[in-house]
Structure formats: structure tokens, C-alpha cells
Enzyme design. Structure first.
Site, mmCIF file in Angstrom:
data_model
loop_
_atom_site.group_PDB
_atom_site.id
_atom_site.type_symbol
_atom_site.label_atom_id
_atom_site.label_comp_id
_atom_site.label_asym_id
_atom_site.label_seq_id
_atom_site.Cartn_x
_atom_site.Cartn_y
_atom_site.Cartn_z
ATOM 1 N N PRO A 93 0.796 -1.236 0.000
ATOM 2 C CA PRO A 93 0.000 0.000 0.000
ATOM 3 C C PRO A 93 0.828 1.286 0.000
ATOM 4 O O PRO A 93 0.839 2.045 0.973
ATOM 5 C CB PRO A 93 -0.822 -0.129 1.282
ATOM 6 C CG PRO A 93 0.052 -0.922 2.194
ATOM 7 C CD PRO A 93 0.803 -1.890 1.323
ATOM 8 N N CYS A 94 1.497 1.561 -1.129
ATOM 9 C CA CYS A 94 2.264 2.801 -1.224
ATOM 10 C C CYS A 94 1.345 4.026 -1.195
ATOM 11 O O CYS A 94 1.816 5.138 -0.966
ATOM 12 C CB CYS A 94 3.129 2.790 -2.483
ATOM 13 S SG CYS A 94 2.247 2.430 -4.010
#
Length: 349
Positions: free
Chosen positions: A317-318
Site C-alpha cells: 500500500p504505497c
């Protein structure tokens, strides 16, 4: 829900540009016609003062707007056209077939329409799709011990050189070198925020990206080179798994992903990606805080580059990394998607 003026202006600009990154995030009701549309509607655009914006299609319906007949806002945002559906079924019924113009005429489909719609949906023309499918079959036959000449004839090639050239162009190596080929399957996944492409082998997922991400073609080519693989249309157990988990995620029924993944990056990048996965759903962190967590507090620029090199959107989850001042920062899938994902996870949590 009432949107701020700034948000309405942002959505109106997305409507004018037919920006696919806003798909699934809003619907627009047109007061002069009484219809409501999705952001990518091809119809002539209304004036700003004639637009009313909604979060969901249900809200637009309750406000007495009827669905547009051009963009079909009640259907899936990336629904498969009937032409694509018929042709994919035809390929799977007879995957060895080499298509000619007369074949399209027999099923009352224009060849140029097939080319255009396959290009839009899969990033390749119908002929390229069918050829890649045939070469996948030939590869399976050769690996199963059949002579190359038999595989050649079974997929419709009379010329050995023609078969060898076509096979090498798609698979990256000649049929005689097949034992060294690693094959990855690529599949198109429809999501609420727009189409994504998933690439995997039978063991793990290598790539998950939004189709309209800038530089995606170069990203896929790097993946092919790094893994020394042929990438062909198809599905695999990890793709089926992530498709199910993404549906649950967008429905607000899942916050963690268990599909097996494969990292392709330096030890530092992999360390950053693992820490990204440890950020709780609904929470955010800054680049500098993430750099401290990986044990290199001054390396926030390197952390940012690792963030940008992530090839597994949403799973790694950047989008949960923001600037220290609270601004969203960058995101390969587009800032509108990043904001939506953060808010969605806060609500789900």
C-alpha cells in the site's frame, strides 16, 4: 452528499478531460437533460452550472436523474463489450485457429472494430491476442514432449521459419530453447476504480497495476527482462485469488491480502515494501517516518524511489505514504485514486 466548490471544479475538469482515473469516484447529473453519467462519458459536455455531482449512482437515481444511454453508468465501469465477449469465446472454442477476414464476416463482426476494441481492452489487437494464445498452446505441447513440427502444424503454421519467427517474437526465444522459458500470464481485472492488469505464474503474483498508469508498458517490459519470461494472455491461481480479494476489498469486506506475491527489487526496496505492508489499513505515514522505520532516517529520498518502484498496487500500500505536511504527495495511479483509497480504508476500518 454535498461537495465543496473546489471538489466540484476538480470533478468537472475530470469530466471535460474524460479522465479514467476518476472512474467510480463520482457521477454527474446534467440538469438540462435529466440524465446522469460517469466521468468518461463520450457525450457532449454540459456547462459547469448545469452539473450536479454524486458519490454513487444510487444518489443520482434518488435525485430523479436517469442513466445515460451512452456511458451506461449502472453497468460495471469497464464492462466487456459484446464484440469482445463473442471473440474471446470463439478463441477459447478453437484456440489453434488462424483468423482471416472471412471469419469475421461469418459472425457479423467488422475486423477493424475487433482490432480497436481488443486494443482498448487488452492493450493488443485481436490478431496479436489470438497469436499469443496459439503460441501458448504450442509451448505447452513442446514442453509436453511433442515434436516441434507437430506443434507448428497444430497452430496453423505451414512454414517452419514463419512459426519459429512468430514464436521467438512472442516468447523471447526459439522453440528449440523452450526448456529455458518461464511463462507469466497476464489478465485484465475490472475494479471500481478502473481496470487493472495482473501478471503471475502458477505460484505468485508479480505485478498489479492500474492499466492507465503512466509508463506501464516499460514496467511490463522490465518485468519480462528481469524474469526472462514470456508474458501471454491467460489466468493463473494467484490472479484468480487477487481478483476475489480485490472485490472484497472494494466492497469494504477485506483489509488484508493473502495472495502470494513475488518481489523483484533490491534488498533495500524489498525492506521498504515489507514495511509498507505493515502500515495499518486506514492509517498513513510520511516518507521520513518510513525511512526511520527501515533504519535509514536520512534516506527518505531513496524510500520515495522505492515507493515509486512498487509493482503491486494496493497489496503493497504505497498509497498510505503522504508528505510530512499532510499533503498527498505522488501516486502512480493518480492522486484522485490515492485519496479515494485512503478514505475508503478509513471508512472500512
Amino acid at each position: 452528499m454535498t461537495f465543496r466548490v473546489e471538489r466540484k471544479q476538480e470533478y468537472y475538469q475530470a469530466l471535460i478531460e474524460k479522465n479514467s482515473q476518476y472512474e467510480g469516484q463520482f457521477y454527474v447529473g446534467v440538469k438540462t437533460t435529466g440524465v446522469f453519467c460517469r466521468p468518461t462519458c463520450p457525450a457532449r459536455k454540459p456547462k459547469f452550472e448545469n452539473c450536479e455531482f454524486f458519490e454513487t449512482a444510487k444518489q443520482a437515481l434518488l435525485a430523479s436523474f436517469r442513466p445515460c444511454k451512452r456511458c451506461h453508468p449502472l453497468s460495471h465501469p469497464n464492462h466487456v463489450s459484446e464484440v469482445v465477449r463473442i471473440l474471446v469465446k470463439a478463441i477459447e472454442t478453437n484456440p489453434e485457429k488462424r483468423w482471416k477476414d472471412v471469419d469475421f464476416q461469418q459472425i457479423s463482426i467488422d475486423a477493424s472494430t475487433a482490432r480497436r476494441q481488443f486494443k482498448k481492452r487488452f492493450g493488443m489487437t485481436f490478431v496479436e491476442y489470438a497469436r499469443a494464445r496459439r503460441m501458448g498452446i504450442a509451448m505447452k505441447q513442446i514442453r509436453g514432449g511433442e515434436p516441434v513440427i507437430d506443434a507448428q502444424f497444430s497452430v496453423g503454421y505451414e512454414s517452419s521459419s514463419g512459426f519459429r519467427d512468430a514464436f521467438s517474437r512472442i516468447m523471447g526465444t526459439a522453440p528449440s530453447s523452450l526448456e529455458s522459458i518461464h511463462t507469466l500470464k497476464a489478465s485484465w481485472l475490472d475494479t471500481r476504480l478502473g481496470p487493472m492488469i495482473a501478471i503471475a505464474d502458477d505460484e505468485a503474483l508479480y505485478l498489479l497495476e492500474f492499466v492507465d498508469r503512466r509508463g506501464l508498458e516499460r514496467e511490463i517490459e522490465r518485468l519480462r527482462q528481469q524474469t526472462k519470461s514470456a508474458i501471454i494472455p491467460g489466468t493463473a491461481p494467484p490472479i484468480q485469488s487477487i481478483e476475489m480479494e480485490l472485490t472484497q476489498y472494494f466492497d469494504g469486506k477485506r483489509i488484508e491480502f493473502h495472495t502470494p506475491i513475488r518481489y523483484l527489487g533490491s534488498p533495500f526496496q524489498q525492506k521498504v515494501w515489507e514495511h509498507l505492508r505493515n502500515i495499518p489499513s486506514g492509517a498513513t505515514q510520511s516518507y521520513s517516518a518510513l525511512a526511520t522505520l527501515v533504519g535509514q532516517p536520512t534516506a527518505y529520498r531513496a524510500v520515495a524511489r522505492a515507493n515509486g518502484a512498487n509493482q503491486l498496487a494496493i497489496i503493497v500500500p504505497c498509497h498510505r505514504i503522504i508528505n510530512a505536511n499532510g499533503d498527498l504527495g505522488g501516486y502512480g495511479g493518480g492522486l484522485s485514486r490515492k485519496e479515494w483509497l485512503i478514505n475508503h480504508e478509513k471508512q472500512t476500518r
